[in-house]
Structure formats: structure tokens, C-alpha cells
Design a protein around this motif. Structure first.
Motif, short mmCIF file in Angstrom:
data_model
loop_
_atom_site.label_atom_id
_atom_site.label_comp_id
_atom_site.label_asym_id
_atom_site.label_seq_id
_atom_site.Cartn_x
_atom_site.Cartn_y
_atom_site.Cartn_z
N CYS A 94 4.43 6.67 1.10
CA CYS A 94 3.93 8.27 1.23
C CYS A 94 4.18 8.98 -0.50
CB CYS A 94 3.98 9.75 2.03
SG CYS A 94 3.97 9.00 3.69
N MET A 95 3.41 9.35 -1.03
CA MET A 95 3.54 9.60 -2.80
C MET A 95 2.60 11.20 -2.71
SD MET A 95 3.00 7.47 -6.64
CE MET A 95 4.00 6.92 -6.11
N THR A 96 3.63 11.95 -4.16
CA THR A 96 2.73 13.08 -4.63
C THR A 96 2.88 12.98 -5.81
OG1 THR A 96 3.69 14.57 -2.43
CG2 THR A 96 2.88 15.28 -4.35
N ILE A 97 1.62 13.29 -6.24
CA ILE A 97 1.51 12.99 -7.95
C ILE A 97 1.02 14.21 -8.83
CG2 ILE A 97 1.35 11.08 -8.03
CD1 ILE A 97 -1.83 11.39 -8.51
N GLU A 98 2.09 15.29 -9.56
CA GLU A 98 1.97 16.42 -9.96
C GLU A 98 0.45 16.97 -10.40
OE1 GLU A 98 4.35 15.86 -14.19
OE2 GLU A 98 5.26 15.49 -12.41
N ILE A 99 -0.27 15.56 -10.98
CA ILE A 99 -1.38 15.89 -11.97
C ILE A 99 -2.59 14.91 -11.83
CG2 ILE A 99 -0.44 15.00 -13.89
CD1 ILE A 99 -2.40 17.10 -15.13
N ASP A 100 -3.72 14.83 -11.35
CA ASP A 100 -4.70 13.32 -10.69
C ASP A 100 -5.12 12.92 -12.08
OD1 ASP A 100 -5.96 11.45 -10.69
OD2 ASP A 100 -7.64 13.05 -9.08
N ASN A 101 -4.25 12.18 -13.18
CA ASN A 101 -4.85 11.82 -14.81
C ASN A 101 -4.32 10.25 -14.50
OD1 ASN A 101 -2.47 11.47 -15.70
ND2 ASN A 101 -2.48 13.21 -16.76
N GLN A 121 0.54 -1.32 -0.51
CA GLN A 121 0.21 0.03 -0.18
C GLN A 121 0.40 0.91 0.47
OE1 GLN A 121 -1.51 -0.58 3.85
NE2 GLN A 121 -1.35 1.12 4.01
N CYS A 122 0.26 2.18 -0.41
CA CYS A 122 1.29 3.45 -0.68
C CYS A 122 0.33 4.61 -0.57
CB CYS A 122 2.32 3.99 -1.93
SG CYS A 122 3.06 5.94 -1.95
N SER A 123 0.27 6.26 0.50
CA SER A 123 -0.81 6.68 0.35
C SER A 123 -0.32 8.19 -0.73
CB SER A 123 -1.12 7.20 1.98
OG SER A 123 0.34 8.06 2.28
N TYR A 124 -1.51 8.01 -1.08
CA TYR A 124 -0.88 9.45 -2.17
C TYR A 124 -1.93 10.39 -1.87
CZ TYR A 124 -5.00 8.40 -5.22
OH TYR A 124 -5.96 7.87 -5.62
#
Length: 268
Positions: free
Chosen positions: A110-117, A89-92
Motif C-alpha cells: 500500500c502506497m501513499t503519494i503526497e501529490i498526484d503528479n 501490483q500495489c494499491s495507492y
């Protein structure tokens, strides 16, 4: 939000699953490509699930208490279901730059994504898919080592081989089968063909692959399998030599008997 990844089977028939979902209208919008089936929610709560041909499932935005209901729909179209739980699992969250790092206090990434696509999520899902598939193989190899370590210890303590040649050949076949499935069938040695058409997304996959130590883990598993195979190949060689030695003794005894009988016949 959560990204959950599971290895549920050796492989999944994406074509049959896609046809089933389109025919039954279970609340998914399914879009199939070469090796992955994308499922998006038609319900009020949005989520995306990527079902991979290699038997793995990666979900984005699905709550942990609801994921089993989705997996149960997929499992009838899977080949050789995994008998134990293999998950990660990973939280984002959505932020300025795509990155991943461990949590300061909890055992979770913990992940950060620059755009939710979906394209970005799919490129990252390939990495999660490979990692959870590797986790399956790591569990299998640990079980093989635990299963056959007593044989090695018995030989070390007593100097006697507790099994026969046929059993050793079966063990070698089991080891080679695991190695073949991991390297030839699962194909960890090459980047997914998805990035041939989406080269701009490959850097995200590479970032995640490095963070999850995919190649290092593949090398470690192969090294352990090679070592185990060498040990039992030595056992097999030892038993074959012992068998050949016993045959030589039998032949010598037979020749000696033949000579003795010939001498007795001459005297008579």
C-alpha cells in the motif's frame, strides 16, 4: 487505485511505438524521453502508463481487467517477448507523505503519494520497473537451477557424469548469458539517468528501491549464478582431465605397440 507493473519483453522500441500511437490516434497522449514513453489517457477515465525501454510497463489508475488491452498495443514493438506472466501490483492513494508499507491482512503493498503528479509517479515507476525486471530474472534463474539440479544429483548418487563436455559448455554459456543480461544490459548497478535532471525526486526512488530490496535481490541472483557457474566449471574441468587421461593411455598403448612391433621385426 492500483499501480500495476509488468515485464513483457527484453526491450521495447519506444521510438516506433511513439510514432505508431501518434499516427493511429488510439486514445493516448504520448511523450517520449530517453528511456521511457509516458502515455496518458485522452478518455474520460484518467490513467498514466509508463513504457520503459527495458521491456517493462508500469501503469497508474488502470484497472486490472483493462490492462491487457493496453499491453497488446505495446507488444508488437517489443523484442523477445516474455513467454510467462511477470507482474506485480500495489494499491495507492493520495495523502500527506509519500510512503509504502505492506497491507495488514492481504498480500499487497500500500502506497501513499503526497501529490498526484506524473513526475512523482515516474520516479516511483523506475523502482517498480527494476523490481519487476528482477522478478523476471529470478524466475529465469529458478528455472535454470531446476533444470540442471538433476545432473548434480545424478553425479552425487552414481559418481558418473551424465552429459558430455559440449553440453556443459552450453550450460556455462547459458549461465554467463543470464548474468551478462542482468548486470550489463539491464544495468541494475546505477540509478536511472532521469535523476540527474531531477535530483529532488531521487529520494522517492531510493525509498522504493530499499523497500523492494532491489540491490539485495541483485546480489542474491549473482551469488546463485556464480555458484552454479563454479559447479559446472568444475564438471568441465573434470571431464577435460578425464579426456586428457584417456589420451595419455592411448599414447602409452601406441608406444607399447610400436616397441613390440620393433622387437618382433628385429627377431625376424
Amino acid at each position: 487505485m492500483e499501480c500495476l507493473s509488468y515485464c513483457i519483453a527484453k526491450s521495447i522500441d519506444l521510438s516506433r511505438l511513439d510514432s505508431h500511437l501518434k499516427a493511429t490516434k488510439l486514445g493516448y497522449l504520448s511523450v517520449r524521453s530517453r528511456d521511457v514513453l509516458k502515455l496518458t489517457s485522452l478518455e474520460a477515465e484518467p490513467f498514466t502508463i509508463f513504457v520503459f525501454k527495458n521491456g517493462t510497463v508500469v501503469s497508474w489508475g488502470v484497472k486490472r481487467y483493462r490492462i491487457d488491452s493496453h499491453l497488446e498495443i505495446i507488444k508488437p514493438f517489443a523484442d523477445k517477448l516474455v513467454s510467462f506472466r511477470v507482474r506485480d501490483q500495489c494499491s495507492y492513494r493520495v495523502g500527506d507523505k509519500t510512503s509504502i508499507e505492506p497491507h495488514d491482512f492481504f498480500d499487497v503493498d500500500c502506497m501513499t503519494i503526497e501529490i498526484d503528479n506524473d513526475e512523482l509517479k515516474l520516479s516511483l515507476s523506475y523502482g517498480f520497473s527494476q523490481s519487476v525486471k528482477l522478478q523476471y530474472f529470478e524466475t529465469i534463474i529458478e528455472a535454470i537451477i531446476e533444470k540442471y539440479t538433476p545432473i548434480i544429483q545424478h553425479l552425487s548418487n552414481t559418481g558418473k557424469m551424465p552429459i558430455k563436455r559440449n553440453k556443459i559448455r552450453q550450460i556455462i554459456g547459458e549461465i554467463l548469458g543470464a548474468k551478462s543480461e542482468m548486470n550489463l544490459i539491464s544495468n541494475f548497478l546505477y540509478h536511472p539517468k532521469y535523476f540527474w535532471q531531477h535530483p529532488t525526486l531521487e529520494d522517492y526512488y531510493t525509498m522504493l528501491e530499499r523497500y523492494l530490496h532491489v540491490q539485495r535481490r541483485v546480489n542474491a541472483i549473482n551469488h546463485r549464478l556464480d555458484t552454479l557457474n563454479e559447479i559446472f566449471a568444475m564438471f568441465n574441468g573434470y571431464l577435460e582431465n578425464r579426456h586428457a587421461h584417456h589420451l595419455e593411455i592411448v599414447v602409452i598403448i601406441l608406444i607399447t605397440l610400436e616397441v613390440v612391433l620393433s622387437l618382433l621385426a628385429i627377431r625376424v
